[in-house]
Design a protein around this motif. Structure first.
Motif, short mmCIF file in Angstrom:
data_model
loop_
_atom_site.label_atom_id
_atom_site.label_comp_id
_atom_site.label_asym_id
_atom_site.label_seq_id
_atom_site.Cartn_x
_atom_site.Cartn_y
_atom_site.Cartn_z
N ASP A 173 0.84 -1.20 0.00
CA ASP A 173 0.00 0.00 0.00
C ASP A 173 0.88 1.26 0.00
OD1 ASP A 173 -2.82 1.15 0.48
OD2 ASP A 173 -1.59 2.15 1.99
N GLU A 174 0.37 2.29 -0.67
CA GLU A 174 1.12 3.54 -0.75
C GLU A 174 1.46 4.08 0.64
OE1 GLU A 174 -1.04 6.71 -2.68
OE2 GLU A 174 0.79 7.83 -3.13
N GLY A 175 0.54 3.92 1.60
CA GLY A 175 0.79 4.41 2.95
C GLY A 175 1.98 3.71 3.58
N SER A 176 2.09 2.41 3.34
CA SER A 176 3.21 1.63 3.86
C SER A 176 4.53 2.14 3.27
CB SER A 176 2.99 0.20 3.39
OG SER A 176 3.23 -0.72 4.36
N GLN A 177 4.49 2.49 2.00
CA GLN A 177 5.69 3.02 1.34
C GLN A 177 6.10 4.35 1.98
OE1 GLN A 177 5.18 3.05 -2.98
NE2 GLN A 177 3.74 1.36 -2.84
N LEU A 178 5.09 5.17 2.33
CA LEU A 178 5.40 6.47 2.92
C LEU A 178 6.00 6.30 4.32
CD1 LEU A 178 2.22 8.37 1.72
CD2 LEU A 178 4.54 8.62 0.83
N LEU A 179 5.56 5.26 5.01
CA LEU A 179 6.13 4.98 6.33
C LEU A 179 7.63 4.65 6.18
CD1 LEU A 179 5.23 4.80 9.27
CD2 LEU A 179 4.77 2.40 8.93
N VAL A 180 7.97 3.89 5.17
CA VAL A 180 9.38 3.56 4.93
C VAL A 180 10.16 4.84 4.61
CG1 VAL A 180 10.97 2.33 3.40
CG2 VAL A 180 8.88 1.21 4.17
N GLY A 181 9.51 5.75 3.88
CA GLY A 181 10.17 7.04 3.56
C GLY A 181 10.56 7.80 4.82
N LEU A 182 9.78 7.65 5.89
CA LEU A 182 10.09 8.35 7.14
C LEU A 182 11.43 7.92 7.74
CD1 LEU A 182 6.98 8.38 9.55
CD2 LEU A 182 7.91 10.26 8.20
N VAL A 183 11.83 6.70 7.43
CA VAL A 183 13.06 6.15 8.03
C VAL A 183 14.30 6.86 7.48
CG1 VAL A 183 14.40 4.02 8.40
CG2 VAL A 183 11.90 3.91 8.32
N GLU A 184 14.22 7.33 6.25
CA GLU A 184 15.36 7.99 5.60
C GLU A 184 16.64 7.16 5.74
OE1 GLU A 184 14.26 12.67 5.57
OE2 GLU A 184 14.96 11.93 7.50
N ALA A 185 16.52 5.90 5.38
CA ALA A 185 17.67 5.00 5.46
C ALA A 185 18.55 5.21 4.23
CB ALA A 185 17.18 3.56 5.52
N GLY A 232 8.71 -9.19 5.74
CA GLY A 232 9.70 -8.35 5.07
C GLY A 232 9.18 -7.27 4.13
N GLY A 233 7.90 -6.94 4.20
CA GLY A 233 7.37 -5.91 3.30
C GLY A 233 8.18 -4.61 3.38
N LYS A 234 8.40 -4.14 4.60
CA LYS A 234 9.14 -2.87 4.73
C LYS A 234 10.64 -3.09 4.63
CE LYS A 234 5.34 -0.65 6.83
NZ LYS A 234 4.54 -1.92 6.86
N THR A 235 11.11 -4.28 5.01
CA THR A 235 12.54 -4.58 4.87
C THR A 235 12.97 -4.42 3.41
OG1 THR A 235 12.15 -6.35 6.50
CG2 THR A 235 14.31 -6.30 5.45
N LEU A 236 12.15 -4.94 2.52
CA LEU A 236 12.47 -4.86 1.08
C LEU A 236 12.56 -3.41 0.63
CD1 LEU A 236 9.92 -7.55 -0.11
CD2 LEU A 236 12.39 -7.68 -0.47
N ALA A 237 11.63 -2.59 1.10
CA ALA A 237 11.64 -1.18 0.69
C ALA A 237 12.83 -0.46 1.30
CB ALA A 237 10.33 -0.52 1.10
N SER A 272 23.73 0.57 18.77
CA SER A 272 24.59 0.39 17.59
C SER A 272 23.91 0.60 16.23
CB SER A 272 25.28 -0.98 17.63
OG SER A 272 24.36 -1.99 17.85
N PHE A 273 22.68 1.08 16.21
CA PHE A 273 22.00 1.24 14.90
C PHE A 273 21.62 2.70 14.62
CE2 PHE A 273 21.54 -3.21 15.91
CZ PHE A 273 21.82 -3.82 14.69
N ASP A 274 21.78 3.07 13.35
CA ASP A 274 21.42 4.44 12.93
C ASP A 274 19.91 4.62 12.91
OD1 ASP A 274 24.14 5.50 11.80
OD2 ASP A 274 23.92 3.46 11.02
N ARG A 275 19.23 3.56 12.51
CA ARG A 275 17.77 3.63 12.40
C ARG A 275 17.17 2.35 12.95
NH1 ARG A 275 19.05 8.06 11.19
NH2 ARG A 275 18.52 9.26 9.33
N VAL A 276 16.09 2.50 13.72
CA VAL A 276 15.35 1.32 14.17
C VAL A 276 13.88 1.57 13.83
CG1 VAL A 276 14.65 -0.10 16.14
CG2 VAL A 276 16.98 0.84 16.03
N LEU A 277 13.37 0.72 12.96
CA LEU A 277 11.95 0.83 12.59
C LEU A 277 11.14 -0.17 13.42
CD1 LEU A 277 9.53 1.69 10.78
CD2 LEU A 277 10.27 -0.07 9.15
N VAL A 278 10.10 0.36 14.08
CA VAL A 278 9.16 -0.51 14.79
C VAL A 278 7.82 -0.42 14.06
CG1 VAL A 278 7.84 -0.83 16.93
CG2 VAL A 278 10.27 -0.24 17.05
N ASP A 279 7.55 -1.41 13.23
CA ASP A 279 6.28 -1.48 12.50
C ASP A 279 5.38 -2.36 13.37
OD1 ASP A 279 4.35 -1.30 10.53
OD2 ASP A 279 5.20 -2.92 9.33
N ALA A 280 4.79 -1.73 14.37
CA ALA A 280 4.25 -2.47 15.51
C ALA A 280 3.03 -3.32 15.19
CB ALA A 280 3.90 -1.47 16.61
#
Ligand SMILES: C[S@@+](CC[C@H](N)C(=O)[O-])C[C@H]1O[C@@H](n2cnc3c(N)ncnc32)[C@H](O)[C@@H]1O
Length: 429
Positions: A225-237, A251-256, A310-318
């Motif tokens: 979903d487009e919303g899920s993609q935008l959530l990944v955008g927030l990570v700025e990885a 792994g939906g967001k892992t892939l993105a 030890s991580f620059d970014r931690v995503l919690v897709d709760a």
């Protein structure tokens, strides 16, 4: 199959869905069709369409069938299907002919069924006398939560939430540009338009068989979903980073994330569910991703402690109520109970506390849900900031079906201050 045989199969499938009330309807349907390989793809589509339109109308059908009956009278899948056909414009006589009792057709409607169906003749599904929760197919208990969340926009949001969702794809920029992917889909007869909010998204028109298209099989596109993609955008990885996808599921967001990191740096995909993490393997391979390692979180796991800071970014897709995805899961909205929300909010705060310790000074914790409820979103972040030193809220994202045309999503970006001490929650996955 004859139309009557499809009706009979739809009744059987609804029976199985009703018999497993805690299991998602699509999982029950997959098993149902797996056990009945003789049902061809066209029949399967027709049977599913009928079942899903009954599920989407479930509270309204119950309302109609309760008119003139004791509220607690049992409403069978046969009655639901017959009522749905009538409220869709067919007179009782015509519906009754389909319940012929012939070979492969449903058994004849009995006198009691006919008595309950007769008052529906000539009516359509919606009725001005229906209470708001019935009209919009949501549980009664959640009305105050959603009213608090949406205020005057409540009715528009509920109407958008009751409509079927579009199918969105994320283009895998590791393999193709958005234009290339569109062209590849078109070769298989699939038309898709660029999404307006996500730079990587394509929205497919109508119901098209995306998973059998070469563009999907070759990893040029993923369903997301487009919303899920935008959530990944927030990570700025970015490519040099170390990133944790703490609730990675399949792994939906892992892939993105891997895509935004150009397949470089390091991603650790964690989850408490081994089958879900296992489900990521095939998808990672198809997408050509190789900067991901998987880590199964087990009770007493010391991994988060060892890798603290030890991580620059931690995503919690709760894990959440999924209220933002109700367009796709009409059965889920009727399954959700207040105690589920209470359990989930506790789990979310525990996960946030554990995941927060993985963030390095100056790094970011990104919390997201596909929920529309404040308890799982803003309130969860407020509570985290109250009990945790050293994080600053940088921005939030809030998406809804009505306002944004996406599933409902919430995201919050929290930055760990450069000089903050390690947060120290109890050890738990
Ligand atoms: C919203 S889903 C994740 C979806 C996934 N990120 C995606 O984009 O496809 C939430 C996930 O949290 C996982 N989960 C539940 N409890 C957890 C915990 N205590 N720690 C980590 N993950 C957990 C669930 O197994 C589920 O896969």
């Amino acid at each position: 199959m004859t139309p009557a045989a499809r009706t009979a199969a739809a009744i059987d499938l609804l029976d199985e869905i009703e018999g497993q009330p805690r299991k998602p309807a699509d999982a029950v349907a997959n098993a149902f069709f797996r056990d009945r390989r003789y049902i061809g793809s066209t029949d399967r589509r027709e049977i599913s369409a009928l079942v899903w339109s009954v599920l989407r109308a479930r509270r309204r059908l119950d309302w109609w069938l309760a008119q003139g009956s004791a509220a607690r009278d049992f409403i069978s899948p046969r009655l639901l299907v017959a009522a749905h056909q009538m409220l869709d414009g067919r007179p009782l006589d015509s519906v009754a002919r389909g319940f012929s009792g012939g070979r492969y057709a449903p058994a004849e409607l009995d006198a009691e069924e006919l008595r309950r169906l007769r008052p529906l003749d000539g009516h359509t599904l919606d009725h001005p006398g229906m209470p708001l929760a019935v009209r919009h197919e949501i549980p009664d208990w959640i009305v105050p939560n959603l009213t608090a969340r949406f205020g005057p926009a409540l009715e528009s949001e509920l109407a958008a939430l009751a409509a079927p969702a579009p199918l969105d794809l994320r283009v895998n920029l590791l393999k193709a540009t958005r234009d290339d992917a569109r062209t590849a889909l078109a070769r298989d007869g699939i038309t898709a338009e660029p999404t307006s909010l996500s730079p990587w998204g394509l929205r497919v028109s109508g119901r098209q068989a995306v998973t059998s298209a070469a563009a999907f099989r070759d990893g040029l596109v993923e369903i997301q979903d487009e919303g899920s993609q935008l959530l990944v955008g927030l990570v700025e990885a970015t490519p040099e980073m170390r990133v944790v996808d703490y609730c990675a599921g399949a792994g939906g967001k892992t892939l993105a994330l891997a895509m935004t990191m150009q397949n470089r740096g390091q991603i650790v995909a964690c989850d408490v569910s081994a089958p879900r993490l296992e489900g990521a393997v095939k998808r990672l391979r198809r997408a050509g991703v190789h900067n991901v390692e998987r880590h199964l979180l087990e009770p007493g796991d010391k991994w988060a402690k060892r890798r603290a800071g030890s991580f620059d970014r931690v995503l919690v897709d709760a894990p959440c109520t999924g209220t933002g995805t109700w367009r796709r899961n009409p059965d889920a909205r009727l399954r959700l109970r207040p105690e589920d929300l209470a359990e989930l909010t506790v789990k979310q705060s525990q996960i946030l506390d554990t995941a927060a310790r993985l963030v390095k000074p100056g790094g970011k914790l990104i919390y997201g849900t596909c929920s529309l409820l404040a308890e799982e979103n803003d309130a969860q972040i407020d509570a985290f900031l109250t009990r945790t030193q050293g994080f600053t809220l940088m921005r939030t994202l809030s998406l809804t079906p009505h306002a944004n045309g996406t599933d409902g999503f919430f995201g919050a970006v929290l930055q760990r201050q450069a000089s903050s001490p390690d947060p120290d929650p109890a050890d738990q996955p």
